[in-house]
Write a protein that holds these residues in place. Sequence first.
Motif, PDB file in Angstrom:
ATOM      1  N   THR A 285      -0.574  86.204  92.673  1.00  0.00           N
ATOM      2  CA  THR A 285      -1.596  86.971  93.444  1.00  0.00           C
ATOM      3  C   THR A 285      -3.194  87.276  92.890  1.00  0.00           C
ATOM      4  OG1 THR A 285       0.147  88.391  94.159  1.00  0.00           O
ATOM      5  CG2 THR A 285      -2.094  89.508  94.476  1.00  0.00           C
ATOM      6  N   LYS A 286      -3.082  87.320  91.643  1.00  0.00           N
ATOM      7  CA  LYS A 286      -4.261  87.133  90.694  1.00  0.00           C
ATOM      8  C   LYS A 286      -4.983  86.064  90.904  1.00  0.00           C
ATOM      9  CE  LYS A 286      -3.019  90.810  87.212  1.00  0.00           C
ATOM     10  NZ  LYS A 286      -3.106  91.286  85.759  1.00  0.00           N
ATOM     11  N   ALA A 287      -4.241  85.026  90.665  1.00  0.00           N
ATOM     12  CA  ALA A 287      -5.013  83.617  90.650  1.00  0.00           C
ATOM     13  C   ALA A 287      -5.376  83.491  92.116  1.00  0.00           C
ATOM     14  CB  ALA A 287      -3.862  82.355  90.377  1.00  0.00           C
ATOM     15  N   ALA A 288      -4.756  83.682  93.082  1.00  0.00           N
ATOM     16  CA  ALA A 288      -5.286  83.806  94.508  1.00  0.00           C
ATOM     17  C   ALA A 288      -6.472  84.463  94.604  1.00  0.00           C
ATOM     18  CB  ALA A 288      -4.338  84.256  95.366  1.00  0.00           C
ATOM     19  N   GLN A 289      -6.766  85.732  94.160  1.00  0.00           N
ATOM     20  CA  GLN A 289      -7.820  86.558  94.428  1.00  0.00           C
ATOM     21  C   GLN A 289      -8.967  86.013  93.693  1.00  0.00           C
ATOM     22  OE1 GLN A 289      -7.842  89.739  96.154  1.00  0.00           O
ATOM     23  NE2 GLN A 289     -10.032  88.913  95.872  1.00  0.00           N
ATOM     24  N   ALA A 290      -8.731  85.361  92.553  1.00  0.00           N
ATOM     25  CA  ALA A 290      -9.787  84.341  92.060  1.00  0.00           C
ATOM     26  C   ALA A 290     -10.542  83.366  92.834  1.00  0.00           C
ATOM     27  CB  ALA A 290      -9.470  83.971  90.504  1.00  0.00           C
ATOM     28  N   LEU A 291      -9.359  82.584  93.628  1.00  0.00           N
ATOM     29  CA  LEU A 291      -9.923  81.925  94.670  1.00  0.00           C
ATOM     30  C   LEU A 291     -10.803  82.235  95.679  1.00  0.00           C
ATOM     31  CD1 LEU A 291      -6.629  79.503  94.879  1.00  0.00           C
ATOM     32  CD2 LEU A 291      -8.943  78.737  93.676  1.00  0.00           C
ATOM     33  N   LYS A 292      -9.990  83.592  96.212  1.00  0.00           N
ATOM     34  CA  LYS A 292     -10.823  84.311  97.230  1.00  0.00           C
ATOM     35  C   LYS A 292     -12.347  84.680  96.792  1.00  0.00           C
ATOM     36  CE  LYS A 292      -6.792  86.358  99.323  1.00  0.00           C
ATOM     37  NZ  LYS A 292      -6.095  87.583  99.488  1.00  0.00           N
ATOM     38  N   ASP A 293     -12.479  84.934  95.589  1.00  0.00           N
ATOM     39  CA  ASP A 293     -13.642  85.360  94.831  1.00  0.00           C
ATOM     40  C   ASP A 293     -14.735  84.240  94.538  1.00  0.00           C
ATOM     41  OD1 ASP A 293     -12.727  88.175  95.203  1.00  0.00           O
ATOM     42  OD2 ASP A 293     -12.134  88.078  92.898  1.00  0.00           O
ATOM     43  N   GLY A 294     -14.182  82.908  94.797  1.00  0.00           N
ATOM     44  CA  GLY A 294     -15.235  81.881  94.698  1.00  0.00           C
ATOM     45  C   GLY A 294     -15.099  81.290  93.413  1.00  0.00           C
ATOM     46  N   GLU A 295     -13.933  81.452  92.543  1.00  0.00           N
ATOM     47  CA  GLU A 295     -13.863  81.326  91.226  1.00  0.00           C
ATOM     48  C   GLU A 295     -12.829  79.937  91.221  1.00  0.00           C
ATOM     49  OE1 GLU A 295     -15.202  82.199  88.872  1.00  0.00           O
ATOM     50  OE2 GLU A 295     -15.801  84.374  89.321  1.00  0.00           O
ATOM     51  N   LEU A 296     -12.765  79.023  90.046  1.00  0.00           N
ATOM     52  CA  LEU A 296     -12.108  77.843  89.964  1.00  0.00           C
ATOM     53  C   LEU A 296     -10.726  78.394  89.542  1.00  0.00           C
ATOM     54  CD1 LEU A 296     -14.600  75.203  88.875  1.00  0.00           C
ATOM     55  CD2 LEU A 296     -14.209  76.058  91.240  1.00  0.00           C
ATOM     56  N   VAL A 297      -9.731  77.748  89.809  1.00  0.00           N
ATOM     57  CA  VAL A 297      -8.507  78.071  89.330  1.00  0.00           C
ATOM     58  C   VAL A 297      -7.612  76.624  89.174  1.00  0.00           C
ATOM     59  CG1 VAL A 297      -6.193  79.405  89.444  1.00  0.00           C
ATOM     60  CG2 VAL A 297      -8.156  80.536  89.912  1.00  0.00           C
ATOM     61  N   ALA A 298      -6.948  76.287  88.036  1.00  0.00           N
ATOM     62  CA  ALA A 298      -6.205  75.090  88.004  1.00  0.00           C
ATOM     63  C   ALA A 298      -4.923  75.484  88.519  1.00  0.00           C
ATOM     64  CB  ALA A 298      -6.333  74.364  86.741  1.00  0.00           C
TER      65      ALA A 298
ATOM     66  N   TYR B   3      -2.101  68.152  87.298  1.00  0.00           N
ATOM     67  CA  TYR B   3      -2.635  69.436  87.646  1.00  0.00           C
ATOM     68  C   TYR B   3      -4.008  69.353  88.483  1.00  0.00           C
ATOM     69  CZ  TYR B   3       0.466  72.704  85.041  1.00  0.00           C
ATOM     70  OH  TYR B   3       1.714  73.487  84.605  1.00  0.00           O
ATOM     71  N   GLY B   4      -4.166  70.158  89.341  1.00  0.00           N
ATOM     72  CA  GLY B   4      -5.616  70.093  90.319  1.00  0.00           C
ATOM     73  C   GLY B   4      -6.458  71.122  89.903  1.00  0.00           C
TER      74      GLY B   4
ATOM     75  N   VAL C  98      -9.352  73.000  97.425  1.00  0.00           N
ATOM     76  CA  VAL C  98      -9.498  71.421  97.046  1.00  0.00           C
ATOM     77  C   VAL C  98      -8.723  71.157  95.643  1.00  0.00           C
ATOM     78  CG1 VAL C  98     -11.659  71.078  98.366  1.00  0.00           C
ATOM     79  CG2 VAL C  98     -11.818  71.970  95.907  1.00  0.00           C
ATOM     80  N   GLY C  99      -8.606  69.989  95.412  1.00  0.00           N
ATOM     81  CA  GLY C  99      -7.701  69.823  94.167  1.00  0.00           C
ATOM     82  C   GLY C  99      -7.762  68.293  93.559  1.00  0.00           C
ATOM     83  N   PRO C 100      -9.177  68.192  93.049  1.00  0.00           N
ATOM     84  CA  PRO C 100      -9.087  66.763  92.010  1.00  0.00           C
ATOM     85  C   PRO C 100      -8.356  67.209  90.728  1.00  0.00           C
ATOM     86  CG  PRO C 100     -11.242  68.192  91.969  1.00  0.00           C
ATOM     87  CD  PRO C 100     -10.295  68.844  92.972  1.00  0.00           C
ATOM     88  N   SER C 101      -7.988  66.202  89.970  1.00  0.00           N
ATOM     89  CA  SER C 101      -7.209  66.448  88.724  1.00  0.00           C
ATOM     90  C   SER C 101      -8.162  67.086  87.886  1.00  0.00           C
ATOM     91  CB  SER C 101      -7.052  65.015  87.932  1.00  0.00           C
ATOM     92  OG  SER C 101      -8.100  64.473  87.865  1.00  0.00           O
ATOM     93  N   ALA C 102      -7.503  68.277  87.336  1.00  0.00           N
ATOM     94  CA  ALA C 102      -8.143  69.318  86.495  1.00  0.00           C
ATOM     95  C   ALA C 102      -8.631  68.620  85.160  1.00  0.00           C
ATOM     96  CB  ALA C 102      -7.129  70.448  86.319  1.00  0.00           C
ATOM     97  N   ASN C 103      -9.315  67.868  84.852  1.00  0.00           N
ATOM     98  CA  ASN C 103      -9.792  67.239  83.719  1.00  0.00           C
ATOM     99  C   ASN C 103     -11.224  66.856  83.754  1.00  0.00           C
ATOM    100  OD1 ASN C 103      -8.755  65.199  85.653  1.00  0.00           O
ATOM    101  ND2 ASN C 103      -9.655  63.631  84.224  1.00  0.00           N
ATOM    102  N   THR C 104     -11.826  66.503  82.694  1.00  0.00           N
ATOM    103  CA  THR C 104     -13.172  66.149  82.423  1.00  0.00           C
ATOM    104  C   THR C 104     -13.164  64.743  83.341  1.00  0.00           C
ATOM    105  OG1 THR C 104     -13.644  67.149  80.383  1.00  0.00           O
ATOM    106  CG2 THR C 104     -15.052  65.431  81.166  1.00  0.00           C
ATOM    107  N   SER C 105     -14.232  64.611  84.128  1.00  0.00           N
ATOM    108  CA  SER C 105     -14.187  63.433  84.802  1.00  0.00           C
ATOM    109  C   SER C 105     -14.179  62.036  84.040  1.00  0.00           C
ATOM    110  CB  SER C 105     -15.361  63.198  85.742  1.00  0.00           C
ATOM    111  OG  SER C 105     -15.217  62.281  86.752  1.00  0.00           O
ATOM    112  N   GLY C 106     -13.208  60.971  84.396  1.00  0.00           N
ATOM    113  CA  GLY C 106     -13.035  59.875  83.578  1.00  0.00           C
ATOM    114  C   GLY C 106     -12.016  59.860  82.487  1.00  0.00           C
ATOM    115  N   LYS C 107     -11.540  61.084  82.210  1.00  0.00           N
ATOM    116  CA  LYS C 107     -10.719  61.169  81.048  1.00  0.00           C
ATOM    117  C   LYS C 107      -9.274  61.187  81.814  1.00  0.00           C
ATOM    118  CE  LYS C 107     -13.201  61.520  77.384  1.00  0.00           C
ATOM    119  NZ  LYS C 107     -13.031  60.383  76.174  1.00  0.00           N
ATOM    120  N   PRO C 108      -8.004  60.966  80.792  1.00  0.00           N
ATOM    121  CA  PRO C 108      -6.821  60.963  81.532  1.00  0.00           C
ATOM    122  C   PRO C 108      -6.415  62.156  82.075  1.00  0.00           C
ATOM    123  CG  PRO C 108      -6.807  60.024  79.138  1.00  0.00           C
ATOM    124  CD  PRO C 108      -8.310  60.529  79.306  1.00  0.00           C
ATOM    125  N   SER C 109      -5.776  62.173  83.479  1.00  0.00           N
ATOM    126  CA  SER C 109      -5.327  63.228  84.096  1.00  0.00           C
ATOM    127  C   SER C 109      -4.467  64.302  83.363  1.00  0.00           C
ATOM    128  CB  SER C 109      -4.851  62.778  85.231  1.00  0.00           C
ATOM    129  OG  SER C 109      -5.702  62.092  86.132  1.00  0.00           O
TER     130      SER C 109
END
Length: 342
Positions: A12-25, A32-33, A136-147
């Motif tokens: 529920t806390k993670a979902a609220q963060a998403l509703k608030d416009g934050e990023l949650v992996a 992981y996305g 949305v959910g691209p892999s939760a890593n620095t772009s170009g690095k191993p997922s």
Amino acid sequence: METTIYNLNQITKAAQALKDGELVAFPTETVYGLGADATNEDAVKKVYQAKGRPSDNPLIVHVDSVEMVEKYAREIPEKARQLMKKFWPGSLTIILNIKPGSLSKTVTGGLSTVAFRFPNSQPTLELIKEAGVPIVGPSANTSGKPSPTTAQHVYHDLNGKIKGILDDGPTRVGVESTVLDMSTDHPVILRPGAVTKADIESVIGSIDLNHHHVGKSETPKAPGMKYKHYAPNAQVYIVDEDSDWNTVMEWISKQSFTVGVMADENILHQITLPKNADSFSLGKNIVDASARLFDGLRKYDDENQVQAIVTQAYPSHGLGLAYMNRLNKSAGGQHFKDLGFK
């Protein structure tokens, strides 16, 4: 900002963060996305910033029902519905034409299509339901690095850049979902994954595998088609099936630096590692190897003394096609044989 690790009692806390416009992996069965409210353009822009991701690289939209797809898709072809019934929730992403203006160009990369996925992860499905929006959910890593296949991998790359990480332990599949383009008359696999060509054809008949190289000025329809991916700092070399592993060990012994050796248990039991070699087991078979590939690459990415990694190839069919797709990208197409050894 210190990134919060949410346990499964804090959805529920993670979902609220998403509703608030934050990023949650968030966890899936593959990797992981990096989640953001797909209907909030400002939040989606943060995903590109956190990852260092090119803005013309479209994002996969994660849903918790076919009905959620229907809100955005212009239509869902009958064959797509058959695949959804068979493989959702699961490791199959389906690209469809969307209703004009239903999702921002920040999500679509400026295209009129979107890739939809219904992940096989109960915590993430609960997260989407609680947030009330697709994420949305691209892999939760620095772009170009191993997922990332663990929450710790995400924390390593993105601590301080995102609000939180929903931790559900290691992922099971280890390579990203199969991406199937169904926005055209004939379906095409744009990225291989655990749902194989044969699996899909058993449901809807003949499909194609993509062999098109995306040009510099062209927007890719799916992640992983255009930019360098999965690459650690050390150079990766693919050790082909017909290579002599004893010759590989001889080459390693002559190097002035440490070399990572990624192979299955059968090979590791047969070879004698030189003093400057460090081994990582890929398990017993292609299922294990696919689940462990990114973990091994990340292990050696964190070890500065490792300046090269030799990694076992598998036959390019079934799940091996997805494994070799990721391994080839991480190696930049470099094979041990390229060094002049048989």
